[in-house]
Design a protein around this motif. Sequence first.
Motif, PDB file in Angstrom:
ATOM      1  N   THR A  41      33.464  58.557 -31.908  1.00  0.00           N
ATOM      2  CA  THR A  41      32.269  57.766 -31.654  1.00  0.00           C
ATOM      3  C   THR A  41      31.082  58.715 -31.562  1.00  0.00           C
ATOM      4  O   THR A  41      31.111  59.679 -30.797  1.00  0.00           O
ATOM      5  CB  THR A  41      32.400  56.992 -30.330  1.00  0.00           C
ATOM      6  OG1 THR A  41      33.585  56.213 -30.363  1.00  0.00           O
ATOM      7  CG2 THR A  41      31.198  56.088 -30.108  1.00  0.00           C
ATOM      8  N   LYS A  96      27.722  55.029 -33.924  1.00  0.00           N
ATOM      9  CA  LYS A  96      28.345  55.017 -35.246  1.00  0.00           C
ATOM     10  C   LYS A  96      29.786  55.453 -35.009  1.00  0.00           C
ATOM     11  O   LYS A  96      30.022  56.394 -34.235  1.00  0.00           O
ATOM     12  CB  LYS A  96      27.634  55.972 -36.204  1.00  0.00           C
ATOM     13  CG  LYS A  96      26.217  55.520 -36.503  1.00  0.00           C
ATOM     14  CD  LYS A  96      25.495  56.463 -37.414  1.00  0.00           C
ATOM     15  CE  LYS A  96      24.073  55.889 -37.617  1.00  0.00           C
ATOM     16  NZ  LYS A  96      23.213  56.795 -38.343  1.00  0.00           N
ATOM     17  N   VAL A  97      30.733  54.759 -35.638  1.00  0.00           N
ATOM     18  CA  VAL A  97      32.145  55.054 -35.368  1.00  0.00           C
ATOM     19  C   VAL A  97      32.909  55.295 -36.665  1.00  0.00           C
ATOM     20  O   VAL A  97      32.616  54.693 -37.697  1.00  0.00           O
ATOM     21  CB  VAL A  97      32.808  53.927 -34.535  1.00  0.00           C
ATOM     22  CG1 VAL A  97      32.200  53.854 -33.150  1.00  0.00           C
ATOM     23  CG2 VAL A  97      32.701  52.582 -35.213  1.00  0.00           C
ATOM     24  N   LEU A 119      35.164  49.154 -31.137  1.00  0.00           N
ATOM     25  CA  LEU A 119      34.186  48.090 -31.411  1.00  0.00           C
ATOM     26  C   LEU A 119      34.080  47.134 -30.228  1.00  0.00           C
ATOM     27  O   LEU A 119      32.989  46.707 -29.858  1.00  0.00           O
ATOM     28  CB  LEU A 119      34.549  47.346 -32.692  1.00  0.00           C
ATOM     29  CG  LEU A 119      34.429  48.172 -33.981  1.00  0.00           C
ATOM     30  CD1 LEU A 119      34.925  47.360 -35.173  1.00  0.00           C
ATOM     31  CD2 LEU A 119      33.010  48.671 -34.188  1.00  0.00           C
ATOM     32  N   CYS A 129      26.215  49.024 -32.602  1.00  0.00           N
ATOM     33  CA  CYS A 129      26.932  49.876 -33.545  1.00  0.00           C
ATOM     34  C   CYS A 129      26.171  49.810 -34.865  1.00  0.00           C
ATOM     35  O   CYS A 129      26.225  48.804 -35.569  1.00  0.00           O
ATOM     36  CB  CYS A 129      28.377  49.423 -33.707  1.00  0.00           C
ATOM     37  SG  CYS A 129      29.339  50.514 -34.774  1.00  0.00           S
ATOM     38  N   GLN A 132      29.743  51.933 -39.291  1.00  0.00           N
ATOM     39  CA  GLN A 132      31.153  52.184 -39.044  1.00  0.00           C
ATOM     40  C   GLN A 132      31.895  52.431 -40.339  1.00  0.00           C
ATOM     41  O   GLN A 132      31.528  51.906 -41.388  1.00  0.00           O
ATOM     42  CB  GLN A 132      31.797  51.021 -38.298  1.00  0.00           C
ATOM     43  CG  GLN A 132      31.770  49.703 -39.070  1.00  0.00           C
ATOM     44  CD  GLN A 132      32.471  48.605 -38.326  1.00  0.00           C
ATOM     45  OE1 GLN A 132      33.693  48.576 -38.276  1.00  0.00           O
ATOM     46  NE2 GLN A 132      31.696  47.701 -37.736  1.00  0.00           N
ATOM     47  N   LEU A 134      35.880  52.459 -40.554  1.00  0.00           N
ATOM     48  CA  LEU A 134      37.157  52.377 -39.850  1.00  0.00           C
ATOM     49  C   LEU A 134      38.244  51.879 -40.792  1.00  0.00           C
ATOM     50  O   LEU A 134      37.968  51.094 -41.695  1.00  0.00           O
ATOM     51  CB  LEU A 134      37.043  51.427 -38.653  1.00  0.00           C
ATOM     52  CG  LEU A 134      36.081  51.838 -37.550  1.00  0.00           C
ATOM     53  CD1 LEU A 134      35.861  50.688 -36.571  1.00  0.00           C
ATOM     54  CD2 LEU A 134      36.593  53.069 -36.825  1.00  0.00           C
TER      55      LEU A 134
END
Length: 177
Positions: A41, A96-97, A119, A129, A132, A134
Amino acid sequence: MTAILQKQPCDLRTYIAQGEYAIADAEDAVITTVLGSCVATCLWDPVARIGGMNHFLLPEGPPSRSDVSSFGANAMELLINALIRSGALRGRLRAKVFGGAEMYKGLTNVGNQNGRFVLSYLEREGMPCDGQSLGGVQARRVEFFPAQGKARQKLVEDTHIVEKRPVPEISSDLELF
């Protein structure tokens, strides 16, 4: 969890491994990591121009191990608290992930669980967010520029999904020769 704080432009590139986090406010600072099923993260405060990244292995651990930093909730709180101590405001943090790949097909879905966890955590905490990446089946190399809040990823081409092989059926029959 190991904390790395960059307040001076001495070592502008910091690599974090599983269970670590780093924060920085130097304009040229870059925090990097490589992820498979783990999640990173990236959080930043656009007004204070400070940010950080964590790298966690599992969304949750057993209740007896709530202090372990490679679990999602602990990793998030450690990063957030370090940012606040350095001048960020919780209400301004943006995220931002990255990560959460399925690296071992048929063996575990921990990558998916990690993605859902982060999330859900961000939503519950009211942190937007902004981006992402993922899931999927490849590892990622992530670079985060904390003072700017910019992140980029590169898929690691030489990773492969490890297929779970079926366990041979064990027979209870006995043959003697």
